[in-house]
Structure formats: C-alpha cells, structure tokens
Design a protein around this motif. Structure first.
Motif, PDB file in Angstrom:
ATOM      1  N   HIS A 170      -6.646  -7.051  -2.133  1.00 21.57           N
ATOM      2  CA  HIS A 170      -6.938  -5.933  -1.811  1.00 21.57           C
ATOM      3  C   HIS A 170      -5.861  -4.850  -1.454  1.00 21.57           C
ATOM      4  O   HIS A 170      -6.174  -3.624  -0.966  1.00 21.57           O
ATOM      5  CB  HIS A 170      -7.801  -5.887  -0.547  1.00 21.57           C
ATOM      6  CG  HIS A 170      -9.192  -6.361  -0.737  1.00 21.57           C
ATOM      7  ND1 HIS A 170     -10.422  -5.329  -1.299  1.00 21.57           N
ATOM      8  CD2 HIS A 170      -9.796  -7.698  -0.774  1.00 21.57           C
ATOM      9  CE1 HIS A 170     -11.260  -6.240  -1.336  1.00 21.57           C
ATOM     10  NE2 HIS A 170     -10.985  -7.373  -1.169  1.00 21.57           N
ATOM     11  N   ASN A 171      -4.575  -5.330  -1.649  1.00 21.89           N
ATOM     12  CA  ASN A 171      -3.356  -4.313  -1.111  1.00 21.89           C
ATOM     13  C   ASN A 171      -3.546  -3.839   0.555  1.00 21.89           C
ATOM     14  O   ASN A 171      -3.486  -2.619   0.536  1.00 21.89           O
ATOM     15  CB  ASN A 171      -3.261  -3.142  -2.215  1.00 21.89           C
ATOM     16  CG  ASN A 171      -2.786  -3.615  -3.457  1.00 21.89           C
ATOM     17  OD1 ASN A 171      -2.300  -4.855  -3.580  1.00 21.89           O
ATOM     18  ND2 ASN A 171      -2.866  -2.587  -4.397  1.00 21.89           N
ATOM     19  N   ARG A 172      -3.761  -5.035   1.210  1.00 23.00           N
ATOM     20  CA  ARG A 172      -3.936  -4.385   2.450  1.00 23.00           C
ATOM     21  C   ARG A 172      -2.954  -4.949   3.424  1.00 23.00           C
ATOM     22  O   ARG A 172      -2.234  -5.833   3.204  1.00 23.00           O
ATOM     23  CB  ARG A 172      -5.409  -5.254   3.012  1.00 23.00           C
ATOM     24  CG  ARG A 172      -6.592  -4.450   2.476  1.00 23.00           C
ATOM     25  CD  ARG A 172      -8.039  -5.146   2.575  1.00 23.00           C
ATOM     26  NE  ARG A 172      -9.039  -4.227   2.696  1.00 23.00           N
ATOM     27  CZ  ARG A 172     -10.307  -4.819   2.629  1.00 23.00           C
ATOM     28  NH1 ARG A 172     -10.552  -6.109   2.709  1.00 23.00           N
ATOM     29  NH2 ARG A 172     -11.440  -3.974   2.223  1.00 23.00           N
ATOM     30  N   LEU A 173      -2.561  -4.127   4.430  1.00 26.73           N
ATOM     31  CA  LEU A 173      -1.994  -4.680   5.739  1.00 26.73           C
ATOM     32  C   LEU A 173      -2.915  -5.301   6.760  1.00 26.73           C
ATOM     33  O   LEU A 173      -3.738  -4.698   7.072  1.00 26.73           O
ATOM     34  CB  LEU A 173      -1.260  -3.322   6.413  1.00 26.73           C
ATOM     35  CG  LEU A 173      -0.449  -3.532   7.607  1.00 26.73           C
ATOM     36  CD1 LEU A 173       0.560  -4.453   7.389  1.00 26.73           C
ATOM     37  CD2 LEU A 173      -0.177  -2.158   8.327  1.00 26.73           C
ATOM     38  N   ALA A 219       7.343  -1.605   1.337  1.00 25.59           N
ATOM     39  CA  ALA A 219       6.639  -0.894   0.312  1.00 25.59           C
ATOM     40  C   ALA A 219       7.858  -0.484  -0.728  1.00 25.59           C
ATOM     41  O   ALA A 219       7.431  -0.451  -1.938  1.00 25.59           O
ATOM     42  CB  ALA A 219       5.950   0.121   0.983  1.00 25.59           C
ATOM     43  N   LYS A 220       8.955   0.207  -0.462  1.00 27.82           N
ATOM     44  CA  LYS A 220       9.740   0.628  -1.354  1.00 27.82           C
ATOM     45  C   LYS A 220      10.182  -0.459  -2.460  1.00 27.82           C
ATOM     46  O   LYS A 220      10.605  -0.124  -3.667  1.00 27.82           O
ATOM     47  CB  LYS A 220      11.132   1.079  -0.589  1.00 27.82           C
ATOM     48  CG  LYS A 220      11.019   2.510  -0.840  1.00 27.82           C
ATOM     49  CD  LYS A 220      12.618   2.804  -0.238  1.00 27.82           C
ATOM     50  CE  LYS A 220      12.784   4.308   0.249  1.00 27.82           C
ATOM     51  NZ  LYS A 220      13.610   4.630   1.210  1.00 27.82           N
ATOM     52  N   ARG A 221      10.049  -1.433  -1.944  1.00 28.88           N
ATOM     53  CA  ARG A 221      10.504  -2.821  -2.802  1.00 28.88           C
ATOM     54  C   ARG A 221       9.208  -3.431  -3.541  1.00 28.88           C
ATOM     55  O   ARG A 221       9.179  -4.723  -3.937  1.00 28.88           O
ATOM     56  CB  ARG A 221      11.132  -3.918  -2.074  1.00 28.88           C
ATOM     57  CG  ARG A 221      12.504  -3.440  -1.475  1.00 28.88           C
ATOM     58  CD  ARG A 221      13.215  -4.641  -0.769  1.00 28.88           C
ATOM     59  NE  ARG A 221      14.400  -4.074   0.055  1.00 28.88           N
ATOM     60  CZ  ARG A 221      14.825  -4.630   0.870  1.00 28.88           C
ATOM     61  NH1 ARG A 221      14.624  -5.654   1.485  1.00 28.88           N
ATOM     62  NH2 ARG A 221      16.046  -3.885   1.556  1.00 28.88           N
ATOM     63  N   ALA A 222       8.131  -2.638  -3.627  1.00 31.66           N
ATOM     64  CA  ALA A 222       7.036  -2.905  -4.441  1.00 31.66           C
ATOM     65  C   ALA A 222       6.196  -3.933  -3.761  1.00 31.66           C
ATOM     66  O   ALA A 222       5.269  -4.687  -4.247  1.00 31.66           O
ATOM     67  CB  ALA A 222       7.450  -3.222  -5.940  1.00 31.66           C
ATOM     68  N   PHE A 225       0.937  -5.534  -0.221  1.00 32.32           N
ATOM     69  CA  PHE A 225       0.470  -5.972   0.907  1.00 32.32           C
ATOM     70  C   PHE A 225       1.214  -6.630   2.051  1.00 32.32           C
ATOM     71  O   PHE A 225       2.571  -6.900   1.671  1.00 32.32           O
ATOM     72  CB  PHE A 225      -0.616  -7.034   0.493  1.00 32.32           C
ATOM     73  CG  PHE A 225      -0.120  -8.426   0.366  1.00 32.32           C
ATOM     74  CD1 PHE A 225       0.303  -8.699  -0.710  1.00 32.32           C
ATOM     75  CD2 PHE A 225      -0.264  -9.507   1.429  1.00 32.32           C
ATOM     76  CE1 PHE A 225       1.008  -9.947  -1.104  1.00 32.32           C
ATOM     77  CE2 PHE A 225       0.637 -10.500   1.382  1.00 32.32           C
ATOM     78  CZ  PHE A 225       1.073 -10.952   0.209  1.00 32.32           C
ATOM     79  N   SER A 226       0.973  -6.525   3.020  1.00 27.06           N
ATOM     80  CA  SER A 226       1.685  -7.192   4.121  1.00 27.06           C
ATOM     81  C   SER A 226       1.098  -7.905   5.471  1.00 27.06           C
ATOM     82  O   SER A 226      -0.270  -7.179   5.521  1.00 27.06           O
ATOM     83  CB  SER A 226       2.793  -6.354   4.789  1.00 27.06           C
ATOM     84  OG  SER A 226       3.678  -6.862   5.446  1.00 27.06           O
ATOM     85  N   ILE A 227       1.652  -8.780   6.029  1.00 25.88           N
ATOM     86  CA  ILE A 227       1.009  -9.311   7.177  1.00 25.88           C
ATOM     87  C   ILE A 227       1.930  -9.172   8.455  1.00 25.88           C
ATOM     88  O   ILE A 227       3.196  -9.726   8.295  1.00 25.88           O
ATOM     89  CB  ILE A 227       0.565 -10.778   6.834  1.00 25.88           C
ATOM     90  CG1 ILE A 227      -0.293 -10.884   5.794  1.00 25.88           C
ATOM     91  CG2 ILE A 227       0.186 -11.456   8.113  1.00 25.88           C
ATOM     92  CD1 ILE A 227      -0.407 -12.135   5.227  1.00 25.88           C
TER      93      ILE A 227
END
Ligand code: F6P
Length: 333
Positions: A170-173, A219-222, A225-227
């Motif tokens: 989902h491209n979510r944080l 995000a700059k490095r594409a 998503f992140s946890i």
C-alpha cells in the motif's frame, strides 16, 4: 551480602514475580532438577510475593516440571505485589517462610522483584535470596541477556515481517510500538532484525524534525514504504501522537498506520536461546545458594556466569550498545 552455610540450606523456595517472560518455566525446571540432584526439598510459591504473603506455597517434585521447558508464561503464576512494598507485607511473608521451614529463596523477575528482595534482605539478613533476571525488557545491569528478551524480539520481528508485506503493498508508513517501559533493547534489536527505517528509544533524544528528515531522505532514494519501531518508553509521546505529528509534516506515503504489538511479546514458546539461558541461570542459582551466596543475581556476561549484588543490578543502568545503535541508523537509510 550475607552468607548462610551449606549445611543450613535444606529447603528452598522458588517464585516468579513481575511481568512474565518466556523461559521462566525452563528456569523453574532447572532449579527444581538441580535442587533435587543436591538432595534439597524444593517449594514453589504461587503468584510471587503475593503468594509469600498469603502462604500459597507448595512442594515441587521433579515430575511437576516435566513437559514445561517449551511453555511460555509461568507455572507458578506471577503478580506485581503492592503489599510486599510495605514492612507489614514483608513481615507476613517472612513468617510464612519460617512456618514452612524454608531456608532460602530463588526469585525470578526484574527490577521490581529485586528491589523487593533487597528490602527483604535488609530486614531479614539471615535469609539467603538469589535472583535470576526474568524480564523481556533486557534492562538489568549484570547480565548481557535476561530471560525472555530473545523470544520477545523474535515475536516482534515476525510481526514486523508481516507488516512489511502490507506496508509495501500500500506504500504506507507504519509506526510499530514494542515494549520497553524504560529501555530500548527490544526496539533496537527489532529495528535491526526487522530492517526498519527508524527507531525511537528512551536512550536517545530524537525530535519529530529528525524523524521527518530521515524519512524524507529514504523517500528520495525511492523508498515507497517505511516502518519505524517505537519503544513504549520513548520521550516523544505515545505512538499515536508521534504518527499524527509526522503526518502533519510529510506527504510521502499513501497513508500512515500504527500497530501496537503489546502483550503478544510476552507470550509464546521460548526460543532455543531463552531455553538454554534459563536452564543455565536456574542451575547456577542453586549452585550459588549452595556456595553460600545471597543478595545477588545470577547473570551471564561473555558466556560466563556472574553474580551481581541486587543493589547494583537495580541501581545501575545497563547501557545500550552504542555501536549497534549507530549501525541501526546507517542501515535504516
Ligand atoms: O517489564 C516487562 C513489561 O513487559 C514492559 O515492557 C511493559 O511496559 C510492562 O511489562 C507491562 O506490564 P503489565 O503487563 O503489568 O501491563
């Protein structure tokens, strides 16, 4: 530290206290088996200090600890006793131990447990007490690892792996809260092992700006998503507050979600590491008592047993490994 001669110790009692931790049963098993091996009578006190005050004490035989090495929780139950914090409570507990002819105690627990034990020894110095570090938080000075920490980290990492699938789809944080009221051991190890994009722990001052900068760099490095792993004792507020504040500052993800792993971390079958650690510490606690030790916690440092005075174990803080922390920041980018 007091000493009681070997010949005086014939009947020992074991109890678990504070938050349960996977591996406590393996420790109880090792204590019972080594006590029986040394011709001691061994008793179990139910519900920690509460059972000591209520006289809830029962004889344990070697068969009582069969088939428990793999079980989470504690067969002796546990409690956070307010009554033992009073001199009256401790007096009642002492009287019950004397009534049951108990000569020495083995306490399995964390900081609160050993704080209680320290007060008890101050008031009843003739009563030997040895401790074993049992808490998922790994926050006790005098041991590299506490019983339950490894299992809790494995549980958290399994949860993070699952969250990763949906976060990626989902491209979510995601902000994932793990336990650790005063320490970031679980969070740091979960962040490293779970490949997290950030970690917030009580031992480090991080601001919302720092966190936002870190996420923007990713995000700059594409990174789509992140946890971020959040220790419950972090200084920035609840995981929900943190998520809201970050949401107000960035627009990099489709959505921001929060998961609190909570008490899932406390249960479950202990890992292989925790079973071995618990067995070694339980065995060593009996050896320590028989060698005349009291007022100390049996811990493990560099694969060697160390007995640390309760006072040190509860008053000194165990530092996080700064190299691991630095590494986790670099690997998170
Ligand atoms: O000390 C172990 C621990 O699991 C902490 O990480 C957590 O903050 C606390 O216990 C929760 O305690 P309780 O189960 O009593 O709410």
């Amino acid at each position: 530290m007091t000493e009681k001669k070997l010949k005086d110790i014939k009947r020992i009692a074991v109890f678990t206290s504070g938050g349960d931790a996977p591996g406590m049963n393996a420790a109880i098993r090792a204590i019972v088996r080594n006590a029986v091996h040394n011709d001691l009578h061994i008793y179990g006190i139910m519900r920690g200090y509460e059972g000591m005050i209520d006289g809830n004490i029962k004889r344990l035989e070697t068969t009582d600890v069969s088939n428990i090495i793999h079980r989470g929780g504690t067969i002796l139950k546990t409690a956070r006793s307010q009554r033992f914090m009073t001199p009256e409570g401790r007096k009642k507990a002492y009287e019950n131990l004397v009534d049951n002819d108990i000569d020495a105690l083995i306490a399995i627990g964390g900081n609160g447990t050993f704080t209680g034990a320290t007060k008890f020894i101050e008031e009843y110095p003739d009563f030997p007490v040895i401790g074993i570090p049992g808490t998922i938080d790994n926050d006790l000075y005098g041991t590299d690892f506490t019983i339950g920490f490894d299992t809790a980290v494995n549980t958290s990492i399994q949860a993070v792996d699952k969250i990763r699938d949906t976060a990626d789809s989902h491209n979510r944080l995601f902000f994932v809260e793990v336990m650790g009221r005063h320490s970031g051991f679980i969070a740091l190890h979960t962040a490293i092992g779970g490949g997290a994009g950030g970690v917030l722990i009580p031992e480090e001052d991080t601001s919302i700006d720092d966190l936002v900068r870190l996420l923007k760099r990713g995000a700059k490095r594409a990174k789509l998503f992140s946890i971020v792993i959040v220790a419950e004792g972090n200084h920035m507020g609840t995981v929900y507050d943190i998520a809201k504040k970050v949401e107000a500052e960035i627009n990099l993800y489709d959505d921001i979600k929060v998961t609190v792993i909570g008490h899932l971390q406390r249960g479950g079958s202990p890992s292989a590491f925790d079973r071995v650690l618990s067995s070694v510490l339980g065995f060593s606690a009996v050896e320590g008592l028989l060698a005349g030790k009291s007022g100390v916690m049996a811990g493990i440092k560099n694969n060697t047993i160390h007995y640390t005075p309760f006072l040190e174990a509860i008053s000194k803080s165990k530092p996080l490994n700064k190299d691991l922390l630095r590494m986790s920041h670099i690997l998170a980018q």
